[in-house]
Design a protein around this motif. Structure first.
Motif, short mmCIF file in Angstrom:
data_model
loop_
_atom_site.label_atom_id
_atom_site.label_comp_id
_atom_site.label_asym_id
_atom_site.label_seq_id
_atom_site.Cartn_x
_atom_site.Cartn_y
_atom_site.Cartn_z
N THR A 87 -6.71 19.51 10.13
CA THR A 87 -8.02 18.60 10.26
C THR A 87 -8.22 18.13 8.89
O THR A 87 -8.22 18.94 7.85
CB THR A 87 -9.24 19.47 10.70
N ILE A 88 -8.51 17.09 8.84
CA ILE A 88 -9.10 16.59 7.58
C ILE A 88 -10.19 15.44 7.89
O ILE A 88 -10.54 14.88 8.83
CB ILE A 88 -7.80 15.67 6.68
N TYR A 89 -10.87 15.13 6.60
CA TYR A 89 -11.96 14.00 6.77
C TYR A 89 -11.88 12.99 5.86
O TYR A 89 -11.61 13.11 4.67
CB TYR A 89 -13.42 14.90 6.70
N ASN A 90 -12.22 11.85 6.11
CA ASN A 90 -12.37 10.81 5.45
C ASN A 90 -13.49 9.74 5.75
O ASN A 90 -14.02 9.75 6.89
CB ASN A 90 -11.17 9.91 5.58
N ASN A 145 -6.27 21.89 -2.11
CA ASN A 145 -6.88 22.85 -1.45
C ASN A 145 -8.04 23.30 -1.97
O ASN A 145 -8.69 24.44 -2.23
CB ASN A 145 -5.99 24.05 -1.21
N LYS A 186 -4.28 20.63 1.87
CA LYS A 186 -5.01 19.39 1.78
C LYS A 186 -5.15 18.97 0.29
O LYS A 186 -5.38 19.52 -0.60
CB LYS A 186 -6.47 19.85 2.05
N GLU A 234 -6.82 15.97 -1.87
CA GLU A 234 -8.15 15.01 -1.98
C GLU A 234 -8.04 14.24 -3.24
O GLU A 234 -7.60 14.74 -4.51
CB GLU A 234 -9.42 15.65 -2.16
N THR A 252 -8.22 11.46 1.37
CA THR A 252 -7.73 12.89 1.77
C THR A 252 -6.47 12.69 2.72
O THR A 252 -6.46 12.07 3.72
CB THR A 252 -8.70 13.86 2.45
N TRP A 291 -3.08 15.44 4.53
CA TRP A 291 -2.48 16.84 4.77
C TRP A 291 -1.24 16.63 4.53
O TRP A 291 -0.49 15.85 5.21
CB TRP A 291 -3.08 17.20 6.19
N ASP A 340 -3.24 9.18 5.48
CA ASP A 340 -4.53 8.79 5.13
C ASP A 340 -5.07 7.60 6.12
O ASP A 340 -4.89 6.26 5.80
CB ASP A 340 -4.39 7.92 3.72
#
Length: 356
Positions: free
Chosen positions: A170-173, A216, A236, A238, A252, A254, A266
């Motif tokens: 899981t990643i967030y942007n 990370n 991760k 960023e 971010t 992965w 991305d």
């Protein structure tokens, strides 16, 4: 399963509206001329409101609509309310000048009639390895595989990617739609043998001033390009990017250290494909009377007029924000949110609005 994010007036699934403490503008003393007032017509009916008369109060506050500041003023009593909000603009910048925008002229924000942006699992470059994607917006699980934006805003979007082998990441942007972006960019990475990882900012439309790289969640570099070594599955990456024009973005990705293609690209870069709708520094009007609520957002105001005659500093709010006095004339349309009746509204206003 596909779902649509709706931030619609009258039909709200996920609406982020946060208001700060309201600042009440003091009533005029008996020997003073009232400062703030509205005189207008809605349909064939006249209305007027003067702060300090008939229980009317002038208040200012800062709302948020889909995580974007709305600089707001309202004059109201128990029976009538006239509220104006101005959407912030240049939201990828630290500083934006609402007063400059007022001097250049104001347009009305209109509710989009079609999706602004769609992000799909099938758009990801390694989609053949992905079983499903759970999409999150501002912390809420809203859809699977396809994510659709219907309203402008700045959304914190999470993607939980479930691979066919049973693993997930899981990643967030942050994704900006319906507002001007002062820069477009995309993170790209290349992972070679022996864990040699390179990550860089690509397809940027403005020169880069600085980059902070986090591996990370640990700051590992401030070089323009990240050059490091990783091992094992799942890292991760960023990047906090500052551009010469003042824009700032965080991106971010992965990275799959096992070289099995289980990375997350991305996906925020897809915002560059969003529809050309911009709410930067535009306004919305909400009028309430006798239990009826009218709004400009869902009426057609593409040709309506908001003429600013004067803008002047008035005072400072309890939160230390500047309050400005605005003199303007308005000629627009409003829609009843219950009956969908559309009426013309025109007004002359001397109004207070709180900015940052």
């Amino acid at each position: 399963m596909n779902a649509v994010i709706k931030y619609m007036v009258g039909l709200v699934l996920l609406l982020t509206v946060v208001s700060c403490k309201k600042d009440i503008i003091e009533d005029p003393k008996p020997d003073e001329i009232p400062v703030f007032r509205v005189d207008g017509m809605i349909g064939s009916e006249a209305f007027n409101a003067t702060a300090g008369d008939d229980g009317f109060l002038m208040s200012t506050f800062i709302d948020q609509f889909n995580n974007v500041d709305v600089f707001t003023g309202k004059i109201s009593n128990e029976n009538l309310s006239f509220e104006l909000g101005f959407f912030n603009g240049d939201i990828d910048m630290d500083q934006a000048s609402m007063t400059d925008a007022l001097a250049q002229g104001i347009l009305f924000a209109n509710q989009p009639q079609s999706p602004l942006l769609v992000i799909s699992k099938d758009q990801l470059p390694n989609s053949s390895l992905i079983n499903s994607v759970n999409w999150y917006v501002d912390g809420e699980n809203v859809s699977q595989n396809t994510l659709t934006f219907l309203e402008p805003g700045k959304f914190n979007v999470g993607a939980k990617v479930n691979f066919y082998d049973g693993t997930s990441a899981t990643i967030y942007n942050d994704v900006i739609v319906g507002y001007n972006r002062n820069v477009n960019c995309q993170l790209r990475h290349f992972l070679g043998q022996n864990g040699h990882l390179q990550v860089w900012v690509d397809e940027y439309s403005q020169e880069i001033s600085s980059v902070k790289w986090y591996l990370n969640d640990v700051l590992v570099s401030t070089e323009e390009k990240l050059d490091t070594t990783v091992d094992g599955y799942g890292h991760k990456i960023e990047a906090e990017i500052t551009f010469v024009n003042g824009a700032k973005r965080k991106r971010t990705v992965w990275v799959d250290g096992s070289l099995n293609g289980k990375f997350i690209d991305d996906f925020a870069s897809f915002e560059a494909n969003s529809a050309n709708v911009q709410w930067d520094f535009k306004t919305k009007l909400t009028f309430k009377k006798d239990g009826n609520t009218f709004t400009t957002l869902s009426a057609n105001n593409q040709l309506s007029e908001f003429e600013v005659l004067d803008v002047a500093y008035y005072s400072t709010s309890a939160q230390g924000k500047p309050i400005y006095k605005i003199l303007a004339t308005i000629d627009c349309f409003v829609k009843n949110i219950a009956t969908n009746e559309v009426l013309p509204l025109d007004a002359t206003i001397t109004f207070a609005v709180e900015f940052k």
